[in-house]
Scaffold this motif. Sequence first.
Motif, PDB file in Angstrom:
ATOM      1  N   CYS A 292       0.887  -1.245   0.121  1.00 24.40           N
ATOM      2  CA  CYS A 292       0.087   0.012   0.032  1.00 24.40           C
ATOM      3  C   CYS A 292       0.831   1.034   0.016  1.00 24.40           C
ATOM      4  N   LEU A 293       0.745   2.073  -0.801  1.00 20.28           N
ATOM      5  CA  LEU A 293       1.306   3.380  -1.072  1.00 20.28           C
ATOM      6  C   LEU A 293       0.511   4.748  -0.242  1.00 20.28           C
ATOM      7  N   THR A 294      -0.259   4.360   0.409  1.00 22.49           N
ATOM      8  CA  THR A 294      -1.447   5.257   1.472  1.00 22.49           C
ATOM      9  C   THR A 294      -1.725   6.299   0.693  1.00 22.49           C
ATOM     10  N   CYS A 295      -1.860   6.278  -0.822  1.00 20.39           N
ATOM     11  CA  CYS A 295      -2.192   7.274  -1.564  1.00 20.39           C
ATOM     12  C   CYS A 295      -3.611   7.919  -1.467  1.00 20.39           C
ATOM     13  N   GLY A 296      -4.367   7.304  -1.013  1.00 17.25           N
ATOM     14  CA  GLY A 296      -5.793   7.599  -0.817  1.00 17.25           C
ATOM     15  C   GLY A 296      -6.601   7.507  -1.796  1.00 17.25           C
ATOM     16  N   ASN A 297      -6.261   6.912  -2.896  1.00 18.97           N
ATOM     17  CA  ASN A 297      -7.159   6.617  -4.145  1.00 18.97           C
ATOM     18  C   ASN A 297      -8.287   5.930  -3.736  1.00 18.97           C
ATOM     19  N   CYS A 298      -8.292   4.782  -2.989  1.00 16.82           N
ATOM     20  CA  CYS A 298      -9.390   4.205  -3.075  1.00 16.82           C
ATOM     21  C   CYS A 298     -10.563   4.880  -2.099  1.00 16.82           C
ATOM     22  N   PHE A 331      -6.004   7.489   4.965  1.00 14.66           N
ATOM     23  CA  PHE A 331      -4.713   7.022   4.445  1.00 14.66           C
ATOM     24  C   PHE A 331      -3.904   8.313   4.649  1.00 14.66           C
ATOM     25  N   TYR A 351      -4.494   1.078   6.391  1.00 17.15           N
ATOM     26  CA  TYR A 351      -5.131   0.239   5.721  1.00 17.15           C
ATOM     27  C   TYR A 351      -5.977  -0.598   6.610  1.00 17.15           C
ATOM     28  N   CYS A 381      -6.767   1.360  -7.609  1.00 12.93           N
ATOM     29  CA  CYS A 381      -5.687   1.287  -6.507  1.00 12.93           C
ATOM     30  C   CYS A 381      -4.351   1.202  -7.523  1.00 12.93           C
ATOM     31  N   PRO A 382      -3.495   1.989  -7.533  1.00 13.84           N
ATOM     32  CA  PRO A 382      -2.321   1.991  -8.576  1.00 13.84           C
ATOM     33  C   PRO A 382      -1.245   0.695  -8.189  1.00 13.84           C
ATOM     34  N   VAL A 383      -1.525   0.042  -7.229  1.00 14.03           N
ATOM     35  CA  VAL A 383      -0.851  -1.141  -7.229  1.00 14.03           C
ATOM     36  C   VAL A 383      -1.826  -2.328  -7.285  1.00 14.03           C
ATOM     37  N   ILE A 385      -4.251  -3.361  -5.268  1.00 13.34           N
ATOM     38  CA  ILE A 385      -4.652  -4.062  -3.959  1.00 13.34           C
ATOM     39  C   ILE A 385      -6.168  -4.405  -4.013  1.00 13.34           C
TER      40      ILE A 385
HETATM   41  S1  SF4 Z   1      -5.431   3.098  -3.352  1.00 15.02           S
HETATM   42 FE1  SF4 Z   1      -4.279   1.121  -3.080  1.00 15.02          FE
HETATM   43  S2  SF4 Z   1      -2.136   1.858  -2.627  1.00 15.02           S
HETATM   44 FE2  SF4 Z   1      -3.493   3.611  -2.569  1.00 15.02          FE
HETATM   45  S3  SF4 Z   1      -4.155   3.779  -0.065  1.00 15.02           S
HETATM   46 FE3  SF4 Z   1      -5.705   2.667  -1.226  1.00 15.02          FE
HETATM   47  S4  SF4 Z   1      -4.992   0.401  -0.818  1.00 15.02           S
HETATM   48 FE4  SF4 Z   1      -3.306   1.781  -0.366  1.00 15.02          FE
END
Ligand code: SF4
Length: 407
Positions: A292-298, A331, A351, A381-383, A385
């Motif tokens: 998790c990048l803790t980007c907050g996209n989700c 996040f 998370y 989610c950029p990665v 998850i």
């Molecule tokens: S979008 Fe993905 S990477 Fe970004 S905070 Fe949510 S779970 Fe983490």
Amino acid sequence: MIRRTSDSAIGYNGRDESLNTNLPDLIPMSNLQPAVVTTEGLQELIDALGRRGYRVVGPTMRDQAIVYDDIVSLADLPAGWTDEQNGGTYRLAERDDDALFGYAVGPHSWKKFLHPPVLPLWRAGGVHGAQAIPESVAAERFAFIGVRACELHAIAIQDRVFLGGAHVDPHYRARREGAFIVAVNCGQAGGTCFCASMNTGPKANAGFDLSLTELVLDGGHLFLVEAGTDAGNALLAALPHRAATQGEVETAHSVVARTAASMGRQMRADDLHELLLRNLEHPRWDDVAERCLTCGNCTMVCPTCFCTSVEDFSDLADGTTSRSRRWDSCFTMDFSHLHGGSVRPTARSRYRQWMTHKLATWIDQFGTSGCVGCGRCITWCPVGIDITEEVRAIRASDPHKERGHGD
Ligand code: SF4
Ligand code: SF4
């Protein structure tokens, strides 16, 4: 034959005794017979909403995505386009038909309009002196075209958050109370959808004024229409329409059934509250924290996430000050910053907070899950998850399982 009617015998108010009564989930809420409109009738619906003073919003294509924006005609809709989604992946693709609603959901949700990303609250200074002048509550009347079943559930969840407690949000109330909702039953599931698992779709059962099922048939491009409110019923009566045939009702039923059977994801949901809260120290939280990048996209794309912060601005040029409310995310470090620092300083803790709130403690707080299975958090989610995969991993290695806590 499509006939313009107001209360015609073959219009929505008519009854067809041959209607297949073995299709209970297609009987409209008002217990009246479904109607059929053509694409021309759908254009008349948009026109009629505009004439009644609504700001009509629906799906449009922009920046290689299907997003919600102002529409004035069917030409604004993404005819002949669909979306292909997977973890961390979204792309548009051409369909082999001209379906107007032949996609799942994009990055936008209707909360963008009901609970805007930035909302001015008050201003002071300048001609107002030191007095804080509240911003007026905008009484904009929205008509939403193309609201999916999962999104109706998301709106109902935000209704509980903003309207259901002791402190009602006047901004949300003003926008929500005037809204006219045209739902669309999903004709195909997205690659990350799991509304069937959450019992929130793909059929819209409540919370709409009108609902459509798009039928792209050899014989024409039609929409089976059901009314959910008196306002929807009145508007339908003003449109060119006819009663649906039994064959059309059955076809609409099969469209929704096919969608339900082709969900991109699944998630067992009946025991999530207990499963997650007894596994707050599960090693999977460390595993997901590595990714998790803790980007907050989700949280930004989630149609139910509602957290905000306030920001103050000072304009040195004119001496004014203003305060705005803006979307925030659990996040970010600042979101849980108290004296001395953040109470959730690690990706693991943030998370875990998001997922356990969404799927478990939300139930304690609001009486339902905070997840409607739209799949946006997986797609964007950029990665990549995947909330369904994280639940599956915790369930598969639940150390409490052997002690009689289910499978
Ligand atoms: S979008 Fe993905 S990477 Fe970004 S905070 Fe949510 S779970 Fe983490
Ligand atoms: S948690 Fe994910 S799947 Fe559930 S409602 Fe939010 S964005 Fe949709």
